[in-house]
Structure formats: C-alpha cells, structure tokens
Design an enzyme around this catalytic site. Structure first.
Site, mmCIF file in Angstrom:
data_model
loop_
_atom_site.group_PDB
_atom_site.id
_atom_site.type_symbol
_atom_site.label_atom_id
_atom_site.label_comp_id
_atom_site.label_asym_id
_atom_site.label_seq_id
_atom_site.Cartn_x
_atom_site.Cartn_y
_atom_site.Cartn_z
ATOM 1 N N ASP A 1 64.081 104.006 60.213
ATOM 2 C CA ASP A 1 64.814 104.444 59.012
ATOM 3 C C ASP A 1 64.903 105.971 58.957
ATOM 4 O O ASP A 1 63.886 106.664 58.978
ATOM 5 C CB ASP A 1 64.113 103.952 57.758
ATOM 6 C CG ASP A 1 64.084 102.436 57.637
ATOM 7 O OD1 ASP A 1 64.634 101.765 58.519
ATOM 8 O OD2 ASP A 1 63.498 101.936 56.664
ATOM 9 N N GLU B 1 68.364 96.627 50.772
ATOM 10 C CA GLU B 1 67.587 97.770 51.234
ATOM 11 C C GLU B 1 68.403 99.061 51.244
ATOM 12 O O GLU B 1 69.602 99.072 51.468
ATOM 13 C CB GLU B 1 67.048 97.499 52.636
ATOM 14 C CG GLU B 1 66.053 96.337 52.669
ATOM 15 C CD GLU B 1 65.178 96.369 53.901
ATOM 16 O OE1 GLU B 1 63.993 96.709 53.754
ATOM 17 O OE2 GLU B 1 65.673 96.066 55.003
#
Length: 436
Positions: free
Chosen positions: A53, A272
């Site tokens: 990420d 998300e």
C-alpha cells in the site's frame, strides 16, 4: 440517467448512498475495465523490501506535492526475506523520493516509534512546509500477542530537508484522532464478520466549499435480529462502509465523526482505502476491494471500484453501472491491488502495487499451499505499472499504462493513449501508408 451526469443514487443502510446487491450483481470484466497483464520490472528498485500500500505526499488542494523538485511517497514495507504472507504483521511505513517520477530512492523508516503494534495505510499532507502523516495504528500497544484493533491516528512535526540531498525528519508527535462510536461505525467487539475495519484515513479538502474532511474505511453496525434481507444474517455480516469525519476549523488534528458517505451492507465487507478525485465538477469516490469480501451470491474481483456524485455528500451512483473501474485479467487475477487514483494532464492515473503474478488460482488462500520458494517468486512486492484512465461522467475506460513506479512530474505530458495510437494506425492503414 445518461453517461455524462450522475442520477439518483440508491439509499444506503445508514449512509446517504449505498452500493446495492442489484448493482453489484452486474459486475463483469470488460475491455474497458480489465488491465493488461503486468510483468516484473527489468530492475527491482527496492530489492531489499516488500512494498505494498502506497500513498503520495499531497497539498491541501489534493495535487501531488513537489518539494524542492522531489516527489515523495509513503509505503507499507517489510524486509524482503520475510515470507510475503507475513508482511502485514510487521508493516512499517517508509518514505521514498524521486527527482523525475521514475527512479526512486529509499529515505528509510519514517518513525522510530509509532502507535500500534504495526502501522497500516493512510495518507500524507504537505501544508506550508509541515508534513502530517495519517495512518492506521493496528494492534494494541504493548500487547504480547498480535491483535487486530484499529485506530485512526496522525503524526505531526515532519519537515523535508533538502540541504544535502533529501531527508524527512521529525521530531514526530503522534495523535489519536478517531475511534468507532458503535452507532455509525462498528466497534471491534460488535463485529460478527470475517474482517473488522476502522482504518485507511485519507485527507480531503473540498474545492467547492473549502471544508476539510477525513475519509476512512469502516463497517456499519447491523443489529442482531434485524429484518434486513429477511433476516439473512449471512448477508448482513457484509457491512462495509466509507466513513467520514469533519474538521470545523481545518485543523488536520481535530475531527468530528459524521454519518458514512456510502455503505455496502449485504454487498461487501471491505471498502478499502477510500479516496476522492474531484474532476469536471464531480466527485469520484474510489475504493479497493477483494474477490473474497463480497457477500453471498455475488461474484466480484480484486479490483478498483468507483462511484460518482455531484456533491461530496451526494447520491453516489456506481461507475460503469456496477462500480467496476479496473481489475486484473482472468489469467492473472491477483497481479495488482491497492489502487490509488489521482488526476494528471486531463486523465486520471491509477497507481497500485505488484501483488501475486504468474498465479491463476481461484483464491489467494491457495498461495499458502505452494512451496515457500514459489510464494516468494510469485510475489511482486513493488509498485506496479501506473494505469491511465479516461473518466467521463459515469463511465471510465483504461486507455494505457506507464512503467512500474512511474508517477509523472507536474506538467509532464503523457503522450497519446493506446486508444489514440490504434486510431492513428487504423487511419494509416486506410491511407495505405505508415503516416505522414
């Protein structure tokens, strides 16, 4: 509703807008939403790390910051020798910088100490020379066993020093910003689902109103015994939502919870890394989600999903009818994940991380059954190729890609899209030549 303006969104469970089972039932790969196959980069820029990420240092207006000629990004990282599936348990935020948006350097771990047992994703604000880093504090501080509690926190006090190269320095002060209230946002002790979420803070200043917001991933509480979906508890346990908090003064460290922007009760458990791209007077809300987090009788993908509204707190409708914006090809369904969209040169670019490639299993659980050497070989663990996305009203189309780690600098032209190149080639064929 036509292809160029949002219509009325479906009402959510506790949000103004909702992603419905009827909409999600239309999920299907198309030529416009399926990314090409990605291949490993010729040279791994960070061979000592697993990187996943990632988010960029941004100005208050949302543009990617350039600090004395440097792009800056932050990533969740773990040592490359670690088995990839274990990386979330030891995630550490590191900073990277680049003078050209292609070749990146490791600036090292951001914090010597932070809140939580480990840190998960967030966002970063560059505000008149000050760096604020929003992140998820995962796990209970000081606990011996690994826990999965989640708090939204921020670190202030960061400064970029380019006197002799590049350095991001503190001292940092960590602030707990938000925790779930149990009414609008589910607490961990209320959760009945496979995954609990209260994470992924993302700073946004509304260009229309000047108001300051913090988006995050959460779950909407559905009381036991609810008659939602005729009491089908299996569907009610899938209760993902996009949460939002307001800063009345614009202070990046002072927030008040508000009702969710959008929820997906009965549809999906994990929305998300929510974030917004403001473009042509419209608000494009993007989230990432997994194949395995869709509710019963629904089939989705590891993919970037999106919605559009005329106001930040508007009636969001799913892009492309179902919400699907960008997914992996069927022969590499897990090649990329954790997409993050941002505007550039009249397009929307979408960065991601290179996940498990050369793997066409039905679920990621199958990875654990492979020999450890194969688990390592098939994991990218670096930034993937950046996708080029054409966005118009309620429709999107993938129109090309850039290189691994390629994030153009401000003002840099991207050149023709693959669609435009094909059109030129067709026109040349029609003329019987190679162009003039």
């Amino acid at each position: 509703m036509n292809d160029h303006s949002p219509g009325e969104g479906a009402p959510g469970y506790r949000a103004r807008a909702g992603w419905t089972r009827e909409q999600a039932a239309g999920l299907e790969r198309t030529g416009e939403t399926t990314a090409p196959v990605f291949y490993p980069p010729e040279t791994d820029q960070m061979p000592h790390l697993h990187i996943w990420d990632t988010w960029f240092l941004r100005e208050r207006d949302g543009t990617l910051a350039e600090v004395d000629g440097y792009r800056v990004c932050f990533s969740l990282t773990a040592p490359a020798e670690l088995l990839p599936g274990k990386r979330h348990d030891v995630a550490t935020i590191r900073a990277f910088y680049s003078a050209d948006g292609r070749e990146w350097q490791d600036a090292g771990p951001v914090f010597s100490e932070a809140l939580g047992q480990r840190q998960w994703a967030g966002s970063a604000l560059y505000d008149d020379g000050d760096v604020y880093l929003f992140y998820t504090a995962a796990g209970t501080d000081g606990a011996e066993e690994l826990t999965y509690s989640q708090r939204i926190v921020a670190a202030s006090g960061g400064r970029v020093d380019t006197t002799d190269g590049f350095e991001l320095r503190g001292p940092w002060t960590h602030h707990e910003l938000l925790s779930p209230d149990g009414e609008r946002y589910e607490r961990e002790d209320q959760s009945r689902a496979m995954i609990y979420t209260f994470r992924d803070p993302w700073f946004f200043e509304d260009p229309e109103t000047g108001e300051t917001w913090l988006l995050f991933e959460a779950n909407s509480p559905v009381p036991e015994g609810s008659d939602l979906f005729d009491g089908d508890a299996g569907k009610q346990e899938f209760n993902g939502s996009v949460g939002i908090a307001h800063s009345p003064t614009g202070d990046p460290l002072a927030w008040e919870l508000e009702a969710p922007l959008l929820d997906a009760v009965g549809v999906n458990q994990e929305l998300e890394r929510p974030h917004v791209v403001y473009r042509d007077g419209l608000y494009y809300l993007f989230i990432s989600s997994h194949l395995h987090t869709f509710g019963p009788e629904l089939s989705g993908y590891d993919a970037l999903y999106g919605f559009v509204a005329e106001e930040l707190h508007g009636e969001y409708v799913p892009l492309n009818g179902s919400g699907l914006v960008a997914t992996n090809p069927p022969n590499a369904p897990f090649q990329a994940y954790s997409w993050m969209a941002f505007p550039h040169d009249g397009e929307v670019l979408v960065q991601n991380f290179f996940n498990y490639f050369d793997f066409a299993g039905e679920t990621l659980d199958e990875i654990a059954h492979l020999p450890e050497s194969e688990q390592r070989r098939r994991f990218g663990g670096t930034l993937g190729p950046t996708l080029r996305l054409d966005v118009s009203g309620t429709r999107t189309e993938i129109v090309g890609k850039l290189g691994h780690w390629e994030i153009p600098m401000a003002g840099e032209s991207l050149g023709p899209t693959e669609r435009e190149l094909l059109a030129r080639a067709h026109a040349d064929d029609q003329r019987g030549g190679y162009g003039h």
